[in-house]
Motif scaffolding. Structure first.
Motif, mmCIF file in Angstrom:
data_model
loop_
_atom_site.group_PDB
_atom_site.id
_atom_site.type_symbol
_atom_site.label_atom_id
_atom_site.label_comp_id
_atom_site.label_asym_id
_atom_site.label_seq_id
_atom_site.Cartn_x
_atom_site.Cartn_y
_atom_site.Cartn_z
ATOM 1 N N PHE A 195 39.125 41.807 38.088
ATOM 2 C CA PHE A 195 37.677 41.973 38.241
ATOM 3 C C PHE A 195 37.292 43.322 38.845
ATOM 4 C CE2 PHE A 195 33.603 40.945 40.551
ATOM 5 C CZ PHE A 195 32.814 41.031 39.409
ATOM 6 N N PRO A 196 37.937 43.818 39.908
ATOM 7 C CA PRO A 196 37.554 45.143 40.422
ATOM 8 C C PRO A 196 37.734 46.252 39.388
ATOM 9 C CG PRO A 196 38.911 43.971 42.019
ATOM 10 C CD PRO A 196 38.972 43.184 40.749
ATOM 11 N N ILE A 197 38.758 46.142 38.544
ATOM 12 C CA ILE A 197 38.964 47.164 37.512
ATOM 13 C C ILE A 197 37.858 47.063 36.458
ATOM 14 C CG2 ILE A 197 40.598 48.130 35.854
ATOM 15 C CD1 ILE A 197 42.841 46.742 37.364
ATOM 16 N N PHE A 198 37.507 45.826 36.071
ATOM 17 C CA PHE A 198 36.424 45.655 35.099
ATOM 18 C C PHE A 198 35.106 46.171 35.661
ATOM 19 C CE2 PHE A 198 32.906 43.134 33.340
ATOM 20 C CZ PHE A 198 33.003 43.527 32.015
ATOM 21 N N ARG A 199 34.830 45.864 36.918
ATOM 22 C CA ARG A 199 33.572 46.315 37.522
ATOM 23 C C ARG A 199 33.505 47.840 37.561
ATOM 24 N NH1 ARG A 199 32.031 43.187 42.808
ATOM 25 N NH2 ARG A 199 34.051 44.023 43.436
ATOM 26 N N GLU A 200 34.648 48.500 37.734
ATOM 27 C CA GLU A 200 34.685 49.961 37.714
ATOM 28 C C GLU A 200 34.321 50.505 36.329
ATOM 29 O OE1 GLU A 200 37.971 53.564 38.346
ATOM 30 O OE2 GLU A 200 38.402 51.534 39.091
ATOM 31 N N ASP B 173 28.012 39.542 40.655
ATOM 32 C CA ASP B 173 29.050 39.943 41.607
ATOM 33 C C ASP B 173 30.160 38.910 41.766
ATOM 34 O OD1 ASP B 173 27.805 42.346 42.174
ATOM 35 O OD2 ASP B 173 26.609 41.505 43.800
ATOM 36 N N GLU B 174 29.860 37.658 41.468
ATOM 37 C CA GLU B 174 30.865 36.600 41.651
ATOM 38 C C GLU B 174 31.552 36.285 40.328
ATOM 39 O OE1 GLU B 174 31.298 31.949 43.149
ATOM 40 O OE2 GLU B 174 29.373 32.986 43.316
ATOM 41 N N ILE C 10 44.778 49.218 31.868
ATOM 42 C CA ILE C 10 43.766 48.160 31.955
ATOM 43 C C ILE C 10 42.369 48.768 32.059
ATOM 44 C CG2 ILE C 10 42.937 46.217 33.339
ATOM 45 C CD1 ILE C 10 45.867 45.739 34.151
ATOM 46 N N LEU C 11 42.243 49.862 32.809
ATOM 47 C CA LEU C 11 40.946 50.519 32.928
ATOM 48 C C LEU C 11 40.485 51.044 31.565
ATOM 49 C CD1 LEU C 11 38.678 51.415 34.818
ATOM 50 C CD2 LEU C 11 39.952 53.535 35.238
ATOM 51 N N GLN C 12 41.381 51.631 30.795
ATOM 52 C CA GLN C 12 41.034 52.074 29.446
ATOM 53 C C GLN C 12 40.606 50.888 28.579
ATOM 54 O OE1 GLN C 12 43.936 54.774 27.537
ATOM 55 N NE2 GLN C 12 44.847 55.038 29.578
ATOM 56 N N TYR C 13 41.343 49.790 28.686
ATOM 57 C CA TYR C 13 41.022 48.552 27.973
ATOM 58 C C TYR C 13 39.589 48.128 28.273
ATOM 59 C CZ TYR C 13 41.563 43.356 27.414
ATOM 60 O OH TYR C 13 41.430 42.034 27.088
ATOM 61 N N PHE C 14 39.231 48.104 29.538
ATOM 62 C CA PHE C 14 37.899 47.653 29.915
ATOM 63 C C PHE C 14 36.818 48.661 29.563
ATOM 64 C CE2 PHE C 14 39.798 44.581 33.238
ATOM 65 C CZ PHE C 14 39.771 43.542 32.314
ATOM 66 N N HIS C 15 37.140 49.925 29.447
ATOM 67 C CA HIS C 15 36.167 50.901 28.951
ATOM 68 C C HIS C 15 35.826 50.603 27.488
ATOM 69 C CE1 HIS C 15 35.299 53.626 32.189
ATOM 70 N NE2 HIS C 15 36.585 53.849 32.448
ATOM 71 N N VAL C 16 36.841 50.213 26.706
ATOM 72 C CA VAL C 16 36.585 49.821 25.318
ATOM 73 C C VAL C 16 35.704 48.566 25.284
ATOM 74 C CG1 VAL C 16 37.647 49.039 23.166
ATOM 75 C CG2 VAL C 16 38.732 50.861 24.506
ATOM 76 N N VAL C 17 36.006 47.601 26.143
ATOM 77 C CA VAL C 17 35.196 46.384 26.232
ATOM 78 C C VAL C 17 33.763 46.725 26.626
ATOM 79 C CG1 VAL C 17 34.884 44.208 27.480
ATOM 80 C CG2 VAL C 17 37.180 44.914 26.757
ATOM 81 N N ALA D 48 35.355 36.265 33.929
ATOM 82 C CA ALA D 48 36.378 35.269 34.271
ATOM 83 C C ALA D 48 37.741 35.908 34.083
ATOM 84 C CB ALA D 48 36.244 34.031 33.400
ATOM 85 N N GLY D 49 38.556 35.918 35.135
ATOM 86 C CA GLY D 49 39.886 36.501 35.046
ATOM 87 C C GLY D 49 40.592 36.426 36.388
ATOM 88 N N VAL D 50 41.877 36.796 36.396
ATOM 89 C CA VAL D 50 42.638 36.779 37.641
ATOM 90 C C VAL D 50 42.077 37.822 38.606
ATOM 91 C CG1 VAL D 50 44.728 35.875 36.574
ATOM 92 C CG2 VAL D 50 44.367 38.346 36.648
ATOM 93 N N ASP D 51 42.360 37.636 39.881
ATOM 94 C CA ASP D 51 41.681 38.391 40.935
ATOM 95 C C ASP D 51 41.759 39.903 40.760
ATOM 96 O OD1 ASP D 51 40.934 36.059 42.141
ATOM 97 O OD2 ASP D 51 42.587 36.033 43.579
ATOM 98 N N TYR D 52 42.935 40.426 40.361
ATOM 99 C CA TYR D 52 43.078 41.881 40.361
ATOM 100 C C TYR D 52 42.331 42.544 39.198
ATOM 101 C CZ TYR D 52 46.748 41.554 36.719
ATOM 102 O OH TYR D 52 47.440 41.310 35.573
#
Length: 392
Positions: free
Chosen positions: A243-248, A257-258, A212-219, A237-241
């Motif tokens: 957002f912290p990975i996307f923010r990373e 932040d919200e 998922i982290l690799q996915y969000f790096h591409v995004v 917008a997404g399930v709780d777990y």
């Protein structure tokens, strides 16, 4: 939906031809579903017929008028175009030029034929309180939206993947989700078993988080190319777990932040708009209030002004950092293109334009911020106030 940028605004402004009254600007409401789609196409046809008559009234021959409108008339036969609308449609046509924008603004119907394109109705997309973006993400689906307080529409952006599978280019990804065997228990889990729980610990959880982290790096890479140096607010917008990975992974400075919590896959654009506007509205309000405070901190003549002629000169020279204009007010006149001097004339006079819009356009073209405020919100007596970057 189509993206409207400052570059598009600049292109429209610079397209004023030597031949007068040959720029056609059409604004109309649009609909995403229902029988209104047919009515939108008919409305557009009627407006184009009216535009052709006005072009001929302005002195163009029939073949010239038809040639100008030909690219827009081609839209009449494009059923796919009419089935993929946003809240408003803006159409522009002139000699050897045409453009159309499906945007989340509900326009009133308007036809203008003049020697320059009429851009005032579409300016809210570029104003300081006018635009935000939303990234609706799950492992199976990713959508990217642009919105205003009036509505929201999906954007097609090169470089943004449609899903985790596409981002990581894993041919076996779907089948691998169908069956996972735990080395310790031998239990088989399927797609609905929730193979990532957000607590860490197991090799499977760690592997899934890494994917998922690799996915969000591409995004993030796609977002970086899209935004450039801009800083409009971005909401996740997404399930709780997730957002912290996307923010990373995300280094875009406009990320708020919200998040909008929950799986967004089943939500329509309208449903997402209601959830995200609750988050971005206070953000816009804080920025506006901070700008008003900066205006009051400056001294008249030493960094701010309420004199329209002074503001017009500064806007054309790129010196306006922030412009405040009163909603619903107009000051009609004409600006000399060589000297920049403004003269007040009647709205019906040839070449007349709203001088407040003129100031707003040139502020935006020089990367300034524009706020269209109610009279009671203006930092000074309407119709205009400005903060200067510098005073010569």
């Amino acid at each position: 939906m189509d993206l409207f940028t400052r570059s598009d605004l600049r292109n429209l402004i610079e397209r004023a031809p030597a031949q007068s009254d040959s720029c056609v600007s059409i604004y109309m409401p649009a609909h995403r579903t229902g029988r209104e789609i047919r009515e939108d196409a008919l409305r557009c046809k009627n407006l184009l017929n009216q535009a052709e008559e006005r072009l001929k009234d302005a002195g163009l021959r029939s073949p010239e008028a038809r040639a100008i409108l030909a690219p827009l008339r081609e839209l009449q036969e494009d059923g796919l175009f009419w089935k993929n609308q946003s809240d408003g449609l803006a159409l522009f046509a002139g000699p050897e030029f045409s453009a159309r924008f499906r945007v989340p603004l509900a326009f009133d119907e308007l036809l203008v034929v003049n020697r320059r394109f009429h851009v005032a109705p579409i300016l809210p997309l570029l104003q300081g309180d006018g635009r935000f973006h939303l990234l609706a993400a799950s492992q199976n689906r990713l959508r990217f939206f642009q919105g205003t307080k009036h509505g929201i529409g999906e954007l097609e952006v090169a470089g943004l993947p449609k899903s985790l599978q596409e981002a990581l280019d894993i041919d076996e990804y779907v089948s691998s989700r169908q069956m996972h065997r735990s080395a310790s228990t031998g239990v088989v889990t399927g797609p609905g078993a929730g193979i990532f729980h957000g607590h860490g610990g197991s090799d499977l959880d760690v592997k899934k988080k890494d994917e998922i982290l690799q996915y969000f790096h591409v995004v993030n890479h796609g977002l970086r190319k899209f935004f450039g140096e801009a800083r409009s607010p971005l909401v996740f917008a997404g399930v709780d777990y997730l957002f912290p990975i996307f923010r990373e992974a995300c280094d875009y400075r406009g990320l708020l932040d919200e998040p909008v919590a929950g799986n967004p896959d089943s939500l329509s654009a309208q449903e997402l708009h209601g959830k995200v506007w609750r988050i971005v509205q206070p953000w816009f309000r804080r920025d506006q209030e901070a700008a008003v405070e900066r205006f009051h901190e400056r001294r008249a003549g030493k960094g701010q002004s309420t004199d329209l002629d002074e503001v017009l000169h500064a806007a054309r020279e790129g010196r306006v950092e922030t412009l405040f204009v009163a909603k619903g007010q107009t000051v009609w006149g004409v600006v000399d293109p060589d000297t920049g001097e403004a003269q007040r004339i009647a709205a019906s006079a040839p070449g007349s334009e709203d001088l407040l819009d003129h100031a707003a356009v040139h502020t935006l073209l020089h990367d300034g911020t524009v706020y269209a405020l109610d009279r009671s919100e203006m930092p000074a007596e309407p119709p205009v106030a400005a903060i200067f970057r510098y005073v010569p």
